[in-house]
Design an enzyme around this catalytic site. Structure first.
Site, PDB file in Angstrom:
ATOM      1  N   GLU A  48      41.554  49.944  68.825  1.00 49.12           N
ATOM      2  CA  GLU A  48      42.372  48.679  69.256  1.00 49.12           C
ATOM      3  C   GLU A  48      41.410  47.465  68.757  1.00 49.12           C
ATOM      4  O   GLU A  48      40.384  47.483  69.232  1.00 49.12           O
ATOM      5  CB  GLU A  48      42.639  48.772  70.912  1.00 49.12           C
ATOM      6  CG  GLU A  48      43.577  49.789  71.165  1.00 49.12           C
ATOM      7  CD  GLU A  48      45.057  49.574  71.066  1.00 49.12           C
ATOM      8  OE1 GLU A  48      45.396  48.360  70.438  1.00 49.12           O
ATOM      9  OE2 GLU A  48      45.807  50.223  71.568  1.00 49.12           O
ATOM     10  N   HIS A  69      52.535  49.265  64.163  1.00 50.50           N
ATOM     11  CA  HIS A  69      53.323  48.228  64.979  1.00 50.50           C
ATOM     12  C   HIS A  69      53.212  47.074  64.084  1.00 50.50           C
ATOM     13  O   HIS A  69      51.793  46.639  63.896  1.00 50.50           O
ATOM     14  CB  HIS A  69      52.435  48.038  66.458  1.00 50.50           C
ATOM     15  CG  HIS A  69      52.845  49.146  67.487  1.00 50.50           C
ATOM     16  ND1 HIS A  69      51.791  49.559  68.169  1.00 50.50           N
ATOM     17  CD2 HIS A  69      53.712  49.876  67.631  1.00 50.50           C
ATOM     18  CE1 HIS A  69      52.211  50.701  68.859  1.00 50.50           C
ATOM     19  NE2 HIS A  69      53.520  50.756  68.589  1.00 50.50           N
ATOM     20  N   GLU A 126      50.828  44.108  64.755  1.00 51.18           N
ATOM     21  CA  GLU A 126      49.420  44.074  64.920  1.00 51.18           C
ATOM     22  C   GLU A 126      48.712  44.131  63.567  1.00 51.18           C
ATOM     23  O   GLU A 126      48.016  45.104  62.842  1.00 51.18           O
ATOM     24  CB  GLU A 126      48.963  45.337  65.624  1.00 51.18           C
ATOM     25  CG  GLU A 126      49.568  45.309  66.896  1.00 51.18           C
ATOM     26  CD  GLU A 126      49.611  46.838  67.634  1.00 51.18           C
ATOM     27  OE1 GLU A 126      50.219  46.932  68.709  1.00 51.18           O
ATOM     28  OE2 GLU A 126      49.451  47.788  66.932  1.00 51.18           O
ATOM     29  N   HIS A 151      44.999  50.027  65.505  1.00 45.86           N
ATOM     30  CA  HIS A 151      46.142  49.378  66.265  1.00 45.86           C
ATOM     31  C   HIS A 151      45.465  47.821  66.737  1.00 45.86           C
ATOM     32  O   HIS A 151      44.316  47.609  66.351  1.00 45.86           O
ATOM     33  CB  HIS A 151      46.537  49.645  67.459  1.00 45.86           C
ATOM     34  CG  HIS A 151      47.478  50.898  67.343  1.00 45.86           C
ATOM     35  ND1 HIS A 151      48.916  50.833  67.786  1.00 45.86           N
ATOM     36  CD2 HIS A 151      47.194  52.083  67.115  1.00 45.86           C
ATOM     37  CE1 HIS A 151      49.369  51.833  67.583  1.00 45.86           C
ATOM     38  NE2 HIS A 151      48.228  52.679  67.154  1.00 45.86           N
TER      39      HIS A 151
HETATM   40 ZN   LIG Z   1      49.700  49.298  68.628  1.00 42.30          ZN
END
Ligand SMILES: [Zn+2]
Length: 1183
Positions: free
Chosen positions: A1062, A880, A883, A977
């Site tokens: 994350e 992504h 990010e 992420h």
């Molecule tokens: Zn992500």
């Protein structure tokens, strides 16, 4: 405890006696003289009025007093007895709180009273005293009896009360209890509709009125009743004509209630307006009656008095709702940049986009127009409050989808070509030169023809550089690191030093000349802002210099001026920070070199200064911002002022990528914006007021939404002026900007003064729903959705500065390539590092694949065997683009892995690392937030990736499939992420058992055998990495995540330890960094700690003989235990990106009855719903 035995007083024994007599009478019923009943009830009443203890007796446990009283009330026809009992009940239920009423309700009291209302109404005329007493009791009971409204309707009591009211409008004594009862009736939706039909809305308007000191309680109850009735849309329609009256009354109370004794009445009036304006006609009536101005002015006058906040907040809510919906100032919401897909996906949003008729206006929302037609379909049937089990909807309940997928979809022959990416598994090092290991290791294999990967040459295989030729697209020339020097320009092409300022010239103006940007442009320096469509330039090539623009005055320098500038600064020595020295992995010149081989859709020809200079993490702490009270309200009022004082609004477009000649702003009155560089994202800037700008972000390419990431340049600022920036097309319903996160700013003036860094900045930051409507296309088919505004304020410290703002610390694809080159230079003879090109992206960028491990100590069989058999760890990141924090974590990981510490060496000896550091280079380059060039979220393509549309995912998955096929599936898979709506760093893993526990799948858990090993790594991390929080981890498999890397690698490849890690974009609320915003240092540390954790994991998963080598690590004994039992911390069930809605001042949920924000069936698929646990988490984090 037996209360009966405790009662010794005379009064109580008398009471018992009286009840006994009454009970006897009830049995004998009508035969008895009513006089006896009258006497007994009168005696009871007297006792109750004089002795508190007797009241307790009647409702105490085990007492039959209440039953006896109610039975008498049911049986007797005698008016006086009835009245006596009603007096008794009024006495009884006035005190004692809900418990006494609870006893009354549980004995069926409500029904008996309602029956009595009916029978009393049949007398002509009805006894006023009975009605008064009856309604007094009902008014006490009603609010505590959940079924009151239904019982009243079924008994037919609604109209009795209504008629009573209509006939007694001047009888204030009777009016109040009747209104109180009516208020309770009205809270039931079905009743409200039925009462509305009987004229009750009109009736209420007869009672309410302008300021008066009399009968204020009557007025208050009428307003509350009216407010409840107006929740029904049909009733709201009836009241539309009264909007001017309500506004008039509100103003009157506002003016006369100077001591604020009647805030509740004023709030009641606003409550009615709030409900009427839920329908479109109501909003129109409100605007027509000048409601905006009236509520704006009254609210402004209320501002100094804190106790009036509820009035201001409700007013603000009404004004926001009525604020006319505006279209975004764009011709289309599709991305301004176009990349034609050679193959369009068969279905889904991208196909829709391609099928959209030409010239269709996708910005406005037409679906909003027929909304009031629905008003007539008011709920006539009893609809209980829907129970939204939002949290559980997404958990995978199909047990077969939770079990490993048995079939290998691809034949081994097809996978065999991936063997070349795993040379270490077959390398015998027999011809390997241990003195010069680079030669042996980096020999890159031939590419299969099907997906023509680019091979990045190494220092050994550099083609000669030719600056006049465009090397695009392949092969990419790479640099000999030794020839790069920040102050020298040996090849005569990367001549940025010449445009750098004179040292100590003392004039900042001069410093900035030529510092506005580094540009790569074949046509020489950039001329004028209006010279053609910038984003359709030729591919960037380096041609002799840096474009220069004047700092302050707007006009860019012409080529001749620029040449002069170059001459005059010939002797100037560079005084920019030597970031190459400060930052071991940064080199400005190398960066520019990397940019040349980066392909962007807009064909960027400029380089942003922060990426060029680099970023040195600040040493000071950056605290999570404490929210100042009332910020959001102030901002909203400023927005409303646009409507109240339209003449103050400039509405001047100062930057617009949709126009061929992006506007050039005139001298000094406006800021200048730019975003045309790698990862840049800003589509349009509109100057609204002198120091206020509305900013619009660009959609991801081949998409019409996904905007959140921003990165742009600002110049031409005035020192000390209070600038306000509003990003007006945010999509998510909530943001960490409401919880202390600040934007990032990079000042070029600061950088050249020796502080090259991104800093957290901005005040008065908040995030709220605005008045720009999101078309149903942009909202995924739902109507009436609004965009959100992220606003921040800012004063600049330097004259003639060039500043950059970003959502998070930028990390471009060119930065990655630069870092990889610098990492290669760190290689020692003991390190095995190989860089392959996995594939080429749709945009023509190469996707690097790294292999890192330790060289075998010798070519002995044992050593080679140990080398080949090391378990694999597979890491990936940055699928992504928005990010960026994931890339900083990856940088920390890579730097640690290539480091010289003993731990790093052990780690390399322990594992073979396979790393894809950037899964979505195109998205990163082009300033996307979520998608790749195919307009799709690549982390939703893992189940069935297409080699044409999702090459990086297809080939990464193939690598894993190859490993599975040769029985070498990795020990750990982790995809890095960033998380936009939560704090800390945490992991999502996959557990069959924990998923089953979260649902009610009938599979008995004893059938499920699962190793708890998936918890070990996060547990280790929580013990050693300060930013990591075990409490935020989840191991539940969600349906919406079934096509993510984590779930597919777990299920199809069979990797038990398959994770998404994350990292917060905001900061931490636990551990060592509690209260601090996250920075690159913390992110890089996280990446390094991840490596150390892997080493600990190794100790725990290896055969005993290997554990003896644990001389560098202290293995905690409790870690061993976590392998055997699930820790006591329950797995929190967390859905993607959400933090609880921010409720400080504006209650979004109550904002508008006809906006489907809270309906899980229509909610934006990107805005996942909150589970309870998550809301709780958030509450905790606020305390
Ligand atoms: Zn992500």
């Amino acid at each position: 405890m037996n209360k009966h035995k405790m009662i010794t007083e005379k009064g109580n024994s008398r009471m018992l006696m009286l009840f006994g007599q009454l009970e006897k009478l009830n049995r004998e019923s009508m035969l008895v003289d009513p006089e006896i009943a009258r006497q007994i009830t009168a005696k009871i009443l007297h006792l109750i009025q004089t002795q508190e203890k007797t009241r307790k007796e009647i409702v105490s446990k085990g007492s039959s007093g209440m039953e006896v009283i109610l039975a008498t009330l049911e049986n007797t026809q005698d008016l006086q007895s009835i009245l006596n009992i009603l007096y008794i009940l009024n006495e009884l239920l006035t005190v004692g709180g809900g418990r006494r009423i609870g006893v009354f309700v549980s004995k069926g009291g409500t029904g008996i009273l309602l029956q009595l209302v009916i029978s009393a109404s049949k007398e002509s005329p009805p006894s006023e005293e009975v009605m008064l007493q009856l309604h007094s009791v009902l008014a006490k009971v009603g609010p505590k009896d959940r079924k009151f409204g239904v019982k009243a309707r079924l008994n037919g009591a609604l109209n009795v009360t209504v008629n009573l009211l209509k006939q007694n409008l001047q009888n204030y004594k009777l009016l109040l209890p009747c209104l109180l009862v009516l208020q309770v009736y009205s809270s039931n939706t079905v009743n409200a509709v039925s009462l509305g039909k009987n004229g009750v809305v009109e009736l209420m308007f007869k009672i309410i009125g302008p300021y008066s000191k009399k009968n204020t309680s009557l007025l208050k109850v009428s307003l509350d009743t009216l407010g409840a009735l107006l929740k029904s849309k049909t009733n709201a329609q009836r009241a539309v004509v009264h909007v001017p009256v309500l506004l008039y009354i509100y103003q009157d109370w506002h003016r006369n209630d100077t001591r604020h004794r009647h805030i509740l009445i004023r709030k009641g009036i606003l409550g009615c307006l709030k409900n009427i304006t839920n329908i479109k006609l109501g909003r129109k009536a409100f605007i027509d009656a000048d409601g905006m101005r009236i509520l704006y002015n009254t609210s402004t006058e209320c501002l100094p008095v804190r106790t009036l906040d509820p009035l201001i907040n409700t007013s603000s809510l009404i004004m926001r709702k009525c604020f006319p919906k505006n279209r975004l100032p764009l011709p289309t919401i599709k991305s301004v940049f176009h990349h034609q897909l050679l193959r369009v996906p068969a279905g889904g949003p991208v196909a829709q986009l391609y099928n959209q008729p030409l010239g269709m206006d996708d910005v406005v929302d037409e679906s909003d127009n027929n909304e009031d037609a629905e008003a007539e379909n008011d709920m006539e049937n009893e609809v209980e409050e829907k129970d939204h089990h939002a949290g559980n909807d997404d958990i995978e309940t199909d047990i077969n989808k939770l079990r490993p997928k048995e079939t290998h979809s691809r034949p081994f022959e097809e996978l065999k070509i991936y063997e070349r990416f795993f040379m270490e598994l077959s390398e015998d090092f027999q011809v390997f030169n241990f003195d010069n290991p680079k030669k042996g290791v980096t020999a890159t294999p031939a590419a299969p023809k099907s997906h023509r990967p680019i091979i990045v040459p190494t220092t050994q295989a550099l083609p000669p550089k030719n600056p006049t030729e465009c090397p695009h697209p392949a092969p990419v020339p790479a640099l000999d690191l030794d020839t790069i020097n920040i102050t020298k320009d040996q090849d005569g092409c990367g001549d940025h030093t010449h445009s750098r300022p004179h040292p100590g010239a003392g004039l900042e103006q001069e410093l900035v000349q030529g510092l506005e940007r580094v540009a790569l442009d074949g046509a020489g320096p950039q001329v004028g802002g209006g010279g053609g469509n910038k984003h359709k330039r030729q591919p960037p090539i380096l041609a002799g210099g840096v474009a220069a623009r004047l700092g302050g005055e707007g006009e860019e320098m012409l080529a001749e001026d620029w040449a002069e500038e170059e001459e005059s600064s010939e002797e100037g020595v560079l005084h920019v920070p030597d970031t190459a020295l400060l930052l071991p992995l940064h080199d400005p010149d190398l960066y520019v070199e990397m940019v040349k081989s980066t392909s962007s859709v807009p064909q960027f020809s400029e380089v942003a200064y922060p990426d060029y200079f680099g970023h040195v993490a600040p040493t000071s702490r950056e605290h999570i911002l404490e929210r100042v009270y009332g910020v959001q309200r102030t901002k909203i009022f400023q927005d409303i002022e646009r409507l109240i004082h339209p003449n103050d609004i400039l509405d001047k477009v100062v930057y617009d990528l949709d126009i061929q000649s992006c506007p050039v702003v005139d001298g000094g009155e406006s800021l200048k914006f730019n975003s045309q560089f790698e990862s840049g994202n800003l589509r349009k800037a509109v100057q609204v007021r002198k120091f206020e700008y509305d900013l619009v972000l660009n959609s991801d390419i081949n998409s019409n939404h996904y905007h959140q990431w921003f990165y742009f340049e600002v110049s031409g600022m005035r020192v000390g002026a209070p600038y306000r920036f509003n990003i007006i097309n945010c999509e998510k319903s909530n943001s960490q900007f409401n919880y202390g996160m600040q934007v990032l700013m990079y000042s070029v003036q600061e950088a050249i003064s020796g502080r090259p860094r991104w800093v957290r900045t901005g005040t008065d930051i908040c995030y709220y729903k605005n008045h720009f409507s999101r078309s149903s296309i942009a909202a995924g088919g739902q109507k009436g959705k609004s965009y959100y505004t992220m606003t921040f304020s800012m004063t600049f410290n330097h004259k003639d500065d060039v500043c950059y703002f970003a959502y998070h610390y930028p990390y471009t694809y060119s930065t990655l390539k630069m870092h990889l080159q610098k990492l290669e230079a760190l290689r020692t003879p003991q390190t095995y590092l190989r860089e392959d090109v996995l594939c080429e992206t749709l945009g023509g960028n190469s996707c690097p694949l790294l292999t890192i491990t330790a060289m075998p100590e010798s070519t002995s069989n044992d050593q080679i065997c140990q080398f080949r058999n090391r378990p694999l760890v597979f890491l990936s990141s940055r699928v992504h683009p928005g990010e960026t924090n994931a890339s900083w974590v990856m940088k920390g990981t890579l730097e640690f892995l290539m480091g010289s510490s003993p731990l790093a060496h052990s780690l390399r000896e322990a594992y073979i690392f396979k790393i894809v550091p950037m899964l979505n280079p195109d998205g990163v380059v082009n300033g996307n937030h979520r998608c790749s060039l195919s307009g799709e979220d690549l982390n939703r393509q893992w189940q069935n990736p297409s080699p044409e549309l999702h090459p990086t995912i297809y080939h990464t998955k193939s690598l894993l499939q190859y490993l599975a096929a040769i029985q070498r599936a990795p020990l750990v898979f982790c995809d890095y992420h960033g998380h936009s709506r939560k704090k800390n760093v945490f992991m999502y893993g996959c557990s069959l058992k924990e998923t089953v526990w979260e649902t009610n799948i009938s599979a008995t858990s004893c059938e499920l055998h699962e190793d708890l090993g998936y918890r070990t790594l996060p547990k280790i991390l929580s013990q050693m990495a300060p930013a990591f929080s075990m409490a935020s981890c989840s191991f539940v498999v969600e349906r919406s995540k079934e096509a993510t890397a984590r779930v597919v690698v777990w299920r199809e490849i069979g990797v038990q330890r398959s994770y998404t890690m994350e990292s917060t974009l905001c900061g931490c609320d636990q551990g060592k960094y509690k209260g601090l915003q996250i920075g690159t240092r913390e992110l890089e540390e996280m990446g390094a700690q991840f490596c150390v954790a892997l080493l600990r994991l190794k100790r725990l998963t290896s055969p005993l003989k290997l554990r003896n080598n644990a001389h560098l690590l202290d293995v905690d004994s409790d870690l061993m235990e976590t392998r055997c039992k699930v820790s006591s911390t329950p797995s929190t069930y967390l859905l993607e990106d959400e933090e609880a809605s921010f409720m400080e001042e504006v209650d979004y949920s109550a904002e508008s009855g006809d906006e489907p924000d809270n309906d899980p069936n229509t909610a934006d698929p990107h805005d996942n719903h909150l589970s309870d646990s998550e809301s709780n988490n958030h509450r905790d984090s606020l305390t």
